[in-house]
Scaffold this active site. Structure first.
Site, mmCIF file in Angstrom:
data_model
loop_
_atom_site.group_PDB
_atom_site.id
_atom_site.type_symbol
_atom_site.label_atom_id
_atom_site.label_comp_id
_atom_site.label_asym_id
_atom_site.label_seq_id
_atom_site.Cartn_x
_atom_site.Cartn_y
_atom_site.Cartn_z
ATOM 1 N N ASP A 38 38.986 49.377 49.046
ATOM 2 C CA ASP A 38 39.676 48.772 47.752
ATOM 3 C C ASP A 38 39.244 49.643 46.656
ATOM 4 O OD1 ASP A 38 38.976 46.961 45.109
ATOM 5 O OD2 ASP A 38 39.030 45.404 46.644
ATOM 6 N N ASP A 63 42.625 53.856 46.288
ATOM 7 C CA ASP A 63 43.801 53.335 45.397
ATOM 8 C C ASP A 63 44.744 53.249 46.256
ATOM 9 O OD1 ASP A 63 45.619 52.492 43.639
ATOM 10 O OD2 ASP A 63 44.903 53.988 42.170
ATOM 11 N N ASN A 90 45.884 42.622 51.602
ATOM 12 C CA ASN A 90 45.600 41.519 50.716
ATOM 13 C C ASN A 90 45.545 41.892 49.207
ATOM 14 O OD1 ASN A 90 44.213 38.745 50.164
ATOM 15 N ND2 ASN A 90 42.692 40.555 49.579
ATOM 16 N N TYR A 155 55.211 39.266 39.184
ATOM 17 C CA TYR A 155 54.625 38.824 40.107
ATOM 18 C C TYR A 155 55.365 37.938 41.094
ATOM 19 C CZ TYR A 155 50.407 36.624 42.395
ATOM 20 O OH TYR A 155 49.362 36.545 43.287
ATOM 21 N N LYS A 159 55.776 38.800 45.063
ATOM 22 C CA LYS A 159 55.380 38.037 46.519
ATOM 23 C C LYS A 159 56.626 37.849 47.264
ATOM 24 C CE LYS A 159 50.979 38.441 45.393
ATOM 25 N NZ LYS A 159 50.114 39.026 46.368
ATOM 26 N N THR A 190 38.690 32.784 42.604
ATOM 27 C CA THR A 190 38.585 33.818 42.570
ATOM 28 C C THR A 190 38.447 34.638 41.426
ATOM 29 O OG1 THR A 190 40.654 34.673 42.862
ATOM 30 C CG2 THR A 190 39.913 34.224 44.855
HETATM 31 P P1 NAD Z 1 40.924 39.307 43.075
HETATM 32 O O1 NAD Z 1 41.240 40.039 41.935
HETATM 33 O O2 NAD Z 1 39.666 38.524 43.162
HETATM 34 O O3 NAD Z 1 40.770 40.622 44.344
HETATM 35 C C1 NAD Z 1 41.689 41.550 44.584
HETATM 36 C C2 NAD Z 1 41.032 42.698 44.988
HETATM 37 O O4 NAD Z 1 42.281 43.744 45.204
HETATM 38 C C3 NAD Z 1 40.272 43.426 43.869
HETATM 39 O O5 NAD Z 1 39.045 43.673 44.650
HETATM 40 C C4 NAD Z 1 41.103 44.611 43.582
HETATM 41 O O6 NAD Z 1 40.115 45.541 43.199
HETATM 42 C C5 NAD Z 1 41.806 45.006 44.756
HETATM 43 N N1 NAD Z 1 42.906 45.932 44.367
HETATM 44 C C6 NAD Z 1 43.818 45.598 43.245
HETATM 45 N N2 NAD Z 1 44.638 46.627 43.299
HETATM 46 C C7 NAD Z 1 44.269 47.547 44.157
HETATM 47 C C8 NAD Z 1 44.577 48.909 44.474
HETATM 48 N N3 NAD Z 1 45.818 49.465 43.809
HETATM 49 N N4 NAD Z 1 44.081 49.650 45.060
HETATM 50 C C9 NAD Z 1 42.921 48.902 45.801
HETATM 51 N N5 NAD Z 1 42.392 47.709 45.681
HETATM 52 C C10 NAD Z 1 42.952 46.983 44.871
HETATM 53 O O7 NAD Z 1 41.972 38.533 43.636
HETATM 54 P P2 NAD Z 1 42.143 37.492 44.855
HETATM 55 O O8 NAD Z 1 42.367 36.191 44.099
HETATM 56 O O9 NAD Z 1 41.172 37.576 45.912
HETATM 57 O O10 NAD Z 1 43.660 37.870 45.309
HETATM 58 C C11 NAD Z 1 43.806 38.445 46.594
HETATM 59 C C12 NAD Z 1 45.312 38.364 47.039
HETATM 60 O O11 NAD Z 1 45.627 37.235 47.042
HETATM 61 C C13 NAD Z 1 46.223 38.994 45.834
HETATM 62 O O12 NAD Z 1 47.317 39.658 46.553
HETATM 63 C C14 NAD Z 1 46.752 37.775 45.223
HETATM 64 O O13 NAD Z 1 47.997 38.165 44.471
HETATM 65 C C15 NAD Z 1 46.692 36.765 46.210
HETATM 66 N N6 NAD Z 1 46.782 35.574 45.841
HETATM 67 C C16 NAD Z 1 45.877 34.917 44.983
HETATM 68 C C17 NAD Z 1 45.938 33.753 44.439
HETATM 69 C C18 NAD Z 1 44.707 33.155 43.561
HETATM 70 O O14 NAD Z 1 44.811 31.835 43.194
HETATM 71 N N7 NAD Z 1 43.684 33.701 43.666
HETATM 72 C C19 NAD Z 1 47.017 32.818 44.795
HETATM 73 C C20 NAD Z 1 47.987 33.197 45.533
HETATM 74 C C21 NAD Z 1 47.908 34.707 46.063
#
Ligand code: NAD
Length: 271
Positions: A38, A63, A90, A155, A159, A190
């Site tokens: 991360d 990154d 993820n 977005y 996806k 989240t």
């Molecule tokens: P979050 O923001 O809580 O966590 C995402 C993590 O990804 C963070 O820790 C961030 O630092 C890391 N990240 C982002 N870009 C990065 C990069 N370039 N390099 C390294 N780390 C990076 O988000 P979440 O809600 O836990 O989402 C996780 C996944 O689930 C995402 O792909 C999101 O699109 C997907 N998602 C989330 C939801 C929701 O409702 N929360 C619904 C559908 C899909």
């Protein structure tokens, strides 16, 4: 908990927060050595908590948009662990805007964080699995790959790309013993969802916005990250040994319902 991942090395991208942190904890509880990749230093805290609870975990600051950083991380993983067995791609970001509101820079920001990161991670992880002739990958897509809300053009497109990439990966790597699947979560509580609530309804209480979103799901609420992590663990485990190239909605029924309501009283039968 059954230690079905004993002796296996798992990488979870975006494991510092939300769904990824829950998946990291779940895989570690199942016996995996979990590497949290991360760009948020909060990943160190998640790794520390896992270790303090008796599991094995390490945080790697990466990154995932930078090829050299991803390549370096996976060469360290290979050297220190002998190679990866399980991967949860993820990490991702949410951004808002219609196509006409979205700058090319924002479009590229979303695609590099959500799609190129998965391409780069798989590019450097799958070779290690192929050498073992075994492995499993789960990619976090979204319900927005299948149905769109207003103002999420970049977005939703990112996806959708992940769903196609999941199938392409599954086709290409099945013969090497690697299974690749995706999950399509609905709304999950989240930091990302709470950030979204603040962006789209800054004047409304965050919990109220999230409770309202929950009402669109058949189960009447948003998910806990642990409910998503459970499906990730299943798909990465030997229990899913015949599952590949599949996309699993984990959405509380969100995609099952058309927003067309019948009148409360059924119309009279024609005589
Ligand atoms: P979050 O923001 O809580 O966590 C995402 C993590 O990804 C963070 O820790 C961030 O630092 C890391 N990240 C982002 N870009 C990065 C990069 N370039 N390099 C390294 N780390 C990076 O988000 P979440 O809600 O836990 O989402 C996780 C996944 O689930 C995402 O792909 C999101 O699109 C997907 N998602 C989330 C939801 C929701 O409702 N929360 C619904 C559908 C899909």
């Amino acid at each position: 908990m059954e230690r079905e991942f004993d002796g296996q090395v798992a990488a979870v991208t975006g494991g510092a927060n939300g769904i990824g942190a829950a998946a990291a904890r779940r895989l570690a509880a199942g016996g995996a050595t979990v590497l949290i990749l991360d760009m948020d230093e909060a990943g160190a805290k998640v790794a520390r908590e896992i270790t303090q609870a008796g599991g094995q975990s390490r945080f790697m600051l990466v990154d995932l948009r930078q090829e050299s950083a991803v390549e370096e991380a996976f060469s360290v993983i290979l050297k220190e662990t002998g190679g990866i067995d399980l991967l949860h791609c993820n990490a991702g970001i949410q951004r808002y805007g219609t196509v006409t509101e979205t700058s090319f820079a924002l479009w590229n920001e979303v695609f590099s964080a959500n799609v190129s990161s998965v391409f780069l991670t798989c590019r450097h992880a799958i070779g290690q699995m192929a050498r073992k002739r075994a492995g499993a990958v789960v990619i976090t897509a979204s319900v927005q790959a299948f149905a769109s809300q207003a103002g999420v053009a970049a977005y939703a497109a990112s996806k959708g790309a992940l769903v196609s990439l999941t199938r392409a990966l599954a086709v290409d790597h099945a013969a090497q013993g690697i299974r690749i699947n995706a999950i399509a979560p609905g709304s999950v509580d989240t930091p990302m969802l709470r950030w979204s609530a603040d962006v789209v309804a800054p004047e409304t209480n965050q919990n109220e916005v999230i409770n309202n979103w929950g009402q669109s799901h058949l189960l009447g609420r948003v998910a806990y990250p642990e409910e998503i992590a459970e499906v990730v663990a299943f798909l990465l485990s030997a229990r899913a040994s015949f599952v590949t190239g599949s996309i699993y909605p984990v959405d509380g029924g969100l995609l099952s319902q058309l927003p067309v309501r019948l009148p409360a009283q059924p119309p009279e039968e024609p005589r």
